[in-house]
Design a protein around this motif. Structure first.
Motif, PDB file in Angstrom:
ATOM      1  N   UNK A   1       0.825  -1.212   0.000  1.00  0.00           N
ATOM      2  CA  UNK A   1       0.000   0.000   0.000  1.00  0.00           C
ATOM      3  C   UNK A   1       0.857   1.260   0.000  1.00  0.00           C
ATOM      4  N   UNK A   2       1.935   1.255   0.756  1.00  0.00           N
ATOM      5  CA  UNK A   2       2.827   2.418   0.780  1.00  0.00           C
ATOM      6  C   UNK A   2       3.470   2.652  -0.586  1.00  0.00           C
ATOM      7  N   UNK A   3       3.853   1.560  -1.250  1.00  0.00           N
ATOM      8  CA  UNK A   3       4.508   1.712  -2.550  1.00  0.00           C
ATOM      9  C   UNK A   3       3.527   2.230  -3.595  1.00  0.00           C
ATOM     10  N   UNK A   4       2.278   1.783  -3.555  1.00  0.00           N
ATOM     11  CA  UNK A   4       1.263   2.300  -4.474  1.00  0.00           C
ATOM     12  C   UNK A   4       1.001   3.772  -4.195  1.00  0.00           C
ATOM     13  N   UNK A   5       0.879   4.107  -2.939  1.00  0.00           N
ATOM     14  CA  UNK A   5       0.480   5.455  -2.549  1.00  0.00           C
ATOM     15  C   UNK A   5       1.605   6.473  -2.654  1.00  0.00           C
ATOM     16  N   UNK A   6       2.804   6.074  -2.211  1.00  0.00           N
ATOM     17  CA  UNK A   6       3.906   7.034  -2.114  1.00  0.00           C
ATOM     18  C   UNK A   6       5.111   6.686  -2.972  1.00  0.00           C
ATOM     19  N   UNK A   7       5.098   5.502  -3.600  1.00  0.00           N
ATOM     20  CA  UNK A   7       6.291   4.975  -4.277  1.00  0.00           C
ATOM     21  C   UNK A   7       7.472   5.012  -3.301  1.00  0.00           C
ATOM     22  N   UNK A   8       7.224   4.427  -2.136  1.00  0.00           N
ATOM     23  CA  UNK A   8       8.183   4.500  -1.032  1.00  0.00           C
ATOM     24  C   UNK A   8       8.181   3.179  -0.272  1.00  0.00           C
ATOM     25  N   UNK A   9       9.361   2.587  -0.136  1.00  0.00           N
ATOM     26  CA  UNK A   9       9.544   1.389   0.666  1.00  0.00           C
ATOM     27  C   UNK A   9      10.598   1.695   1.726  1.00  0.00           C
ATOM     28  N   UNK A  10      10.190   2.121   2.904  1.00  0.00           N
ATOM     29  CA  UNK A  10      11.153   2.514   3.932  1.00  0.00           C
ATOM     30  C   UNK A  10      11.966   1.336   4.448  1.00  0.00           C
ATOM     31  N   UNK A  11      13.198   1.624   4.838  1.00  0.00           N
ATOM     32  CA  UNK A  11      14.063   0.587   5.396  1.00  0.00           C
ATOM     33  C   UNK A  11      13.464  -0.044   6.644  1.00  0.00           C
ATOM     34  N   UNK A  12      12.653   0.709   7.378  1.00  0.00           N
ATOM     35  CA  UNK A  12      12.029   0.167   8.588  1.00  0.00           C
ATOM     36  C   UNK A  12      11.045  -0.955   8.281  1.00  0.00           C
ATOM     37  N   UNK A  13      10.653  -1.069   7.023  1.00  0.00           N
ATOM     38  CA  UNK A  13       9.800  -2.177   6.606  1.00  0.00           C
ATOM     39  C   UNK A  13      10.599  -3.297   5.954  1.00  0.00           C
ATOM     40  N   UNK A  14      11.520  -2.951   5.062  1.00  0.00           N
ATOM     41  CA  UNK A  14      12.191  -3.967   4.262  1.00  0.00           C
ATOM     42  C   UNK A  14      13.294  -4.702   5.023  1.00  0.00           C
ATOM     43  N   UNK A  15      14.127  -3.974   5.759  1.00  0.00           N
ATOM     44  CA  UNK A  15      15.267  -4.620   6.420  1.00  0.00           C
ATOM     45  C   UNK A  15      14.844  -5.566   7.545  1.00  0.00           C
ATOM     46  N   UNK A  16      13.920  -5.163   8.435  1.00  0.00           N
ATOM     47  CA  UNK A  16      13.481  -6.135   9.446  1.00  0.00           C
ATOM     48  C   UNK A  16      12.808  -7.364   8.832  1.00  0.00           C
ATOM     49  N   UNK A  17      12.176  -7.187   7.674  1.00  0.00           N
ATOM     50  CA  UNK A  17      11.516  -8.316   7.031  1.00  0.00           C
ATOM     51  C   UNK A  17      12.531  -9.376   6.609  1.00  0.00           C
ATOM     52  N   UNK A  18      13.733  -8.946   6.232  1.00  0.00           N
ATOM     53  CA  UNK A  18      14.796  -9.897   5.906  1.00  0.00           C
ATOM     54  C   UNK A  18      15.172 -10.709   7.141  1.00  0.00           C
ATOM     55  N   UNK A  19      15.370 -10.030   8.255  1.00  0.00           N
ATOM     56  CA  UNK A  19      15.747 -10.719   9.494  1.00  0.00           C
ATOM     57  C   UNK A  19      14.636 -11.644   9.981  1.00  0.00           C
ATOM     58  N   UNK A  20      13.389 -11.224   9.799  1.00  0.00           N
ATOM     59  CA  UNK A  20      12.270 -12.067  10.205  1.00  0.00           C
ATOM     60  C   UNK A  20      12.199 -13.337   9.358  1.00  0.00           C
ATOM     61  N   UNK A  21      12.593 -13.234   8.094  1.00  0.00           N
ATOM     62  CA  UNK A  21      12.649 -14.424   7.252  1.00  0.00           C
ATOM     63  C   UNK A  21      13.663 -15.423   7.779  1.00  0.00           C
ATOM     64  N   UNK A  22      14.817 -14.926   8.207  1.00  0.00           N
ATOM     65  CA  UNK A  22      15.825 -15.816   8.794  1.00  0.00           C
ATOM     66  C   UNK A  22      15.312 -16.420  10.104  1.00  0.00           C
ATOM     67  N   UNK A  23      14.602 -15.608  10.889  1.00  0.00           N
ATOM     68  CA  UNK A  23      14.054 -16.105  12.150  1.00  0.00           C
ATOM     69  C   UNK A  23      13.034 -17.212  11.906  1.00  0.00           C
ATOM     70  N   UNK A  24      12.234 -17.073  10.849  1.00  0.00           N
ATOM     71  CA  UNK A  24      11.263 -18.115  10.519  1.00  0.00           C
ATOM     72  C   UNK A  24      11.966 -19.414  10.156  1.00  0.00           C
TER      73      UNK A  24
END
Length: 264
Positions: free
Chosen positions: A123-146
């Motif tokens: 939704x943020x990317x559609x609305x603002x064309x913005x993917x903040x690091x606070x969303x993308x970087x923790x998602x990488x770590x959460x993938x490793x945690x899974x």
């Protein structure tokens, strides 16, 4: 993996609870979607009307139901309530239901959490064309945690997936910039693709990228049918397309890591 707990509950009850939890999560995500780009805190102060700033009471904050009872308008000033609230709440509820139906607990909670995270990113990317690091970087770590918890592909495949996912799109981004003299891809897109690798593993990256491309073609055709001009420079939110492709892929690979390799 979490052990020692009895997660055996009826499927209908799991779906119901998933939907209700999704409504609550969606209400928060909608507030975050509206406030974050403005530099406002989603958790700062009490919920308020976006138009008149009036503080909302408990009866104004029931997801979906309050919107329907108020006919989409603030009961104090009569201003229209932003439809993003309703859309995000319904989408989050659907994610919760699908996760509960697709996976057993506790995996369903992981699947739903990933879906809600990707919903906000899309939704943020559609609305603002913005993917903040606070969303993308923790998602990488959460993938490793899974992976550490035993859900989905092994950690080794996910480490390679994160690295190759980021490097491949980052190389394309810089190549386009050097050849065209302008940006063709945001800096958040390679990080989100790295997150895709961290969740689905390296072998599933081609399918995710292919599905994102097909979704992009479908979006472009839809725009043309609506009479909108689609040119070479028309920008489509790649992050949104990747998010929409990643979650269905996870639904498959979380149970059987090689489930979508046959699509290659």
């Amino acid at each position: 993996m979490i052990e020692g707990l009895n997660w055996d509950i009826p499927l209908w009850l799991a779906a119901l609870l998933g939907g209700l939890l999704g409504l609550v999560i969606g209400s928060f995500l909608a507030t975050l979607l509206i406030r974050w780009p403005k530099g406002e805190r989603a958790l700062a102060g009490r919920s308020r009307c976006d138009a008149c700033e009036a503080v909302l009471g408990p009866l104004d904050l029931v997801p979906v139901l309050s919107w329907l009872l108020r006919r989409g308008r603030c009961r104090r000033c009569g201003a229209a309530i932003d439809r993003r609230h309703l859309a995000i709440e319904l989408a989050a509820a659907l994610i919760g239901v699908v996760a509960a139906l697709a996976h057993p607990l506790p995996l369903a909670l992981v699947t739903a959490g990933l879906g809600w995270w990707l919903l906000l990113a899309a939704a943020l990317d559609v609305q603002e064309q913005w993917l903040p690091d606070l969303l993308t970087l923790p998602l990488i770590l959460l993938g490793f945690a899974a992976a550490w918890a035993g859900f989905g592909p092994p950690l080794g495949e996910r480490l390679w997936g994160a690295g190759i996912g980021w490097a491949s799109l980052e190389a394309i981004r810089w190549s386009y910039r050097l050849s065209r003299g302008r940006e063709g891809m945001g800096g958040g897109d390679p990080k989100l693709f790295a997150a895709a690798g961290a969740w689905a593993g390296v072998w599933n990256l081609p399918v995710i990228l292919l599905c994102a491309g097909l979704l992009g073609i479908a979006a472009a055709l839809t725009m043309m049918l609506r009479g909108q001009k689609v040119e070479a420079g028309t920008r489509l939110p790649l992050g949104t397309l990747l998010a929409l492709a990643l979650w269905p892929a996870w639904l498959l690979v979380a149970i059987q890591p090689s489930a979508i390799l046959g699509l290659l």
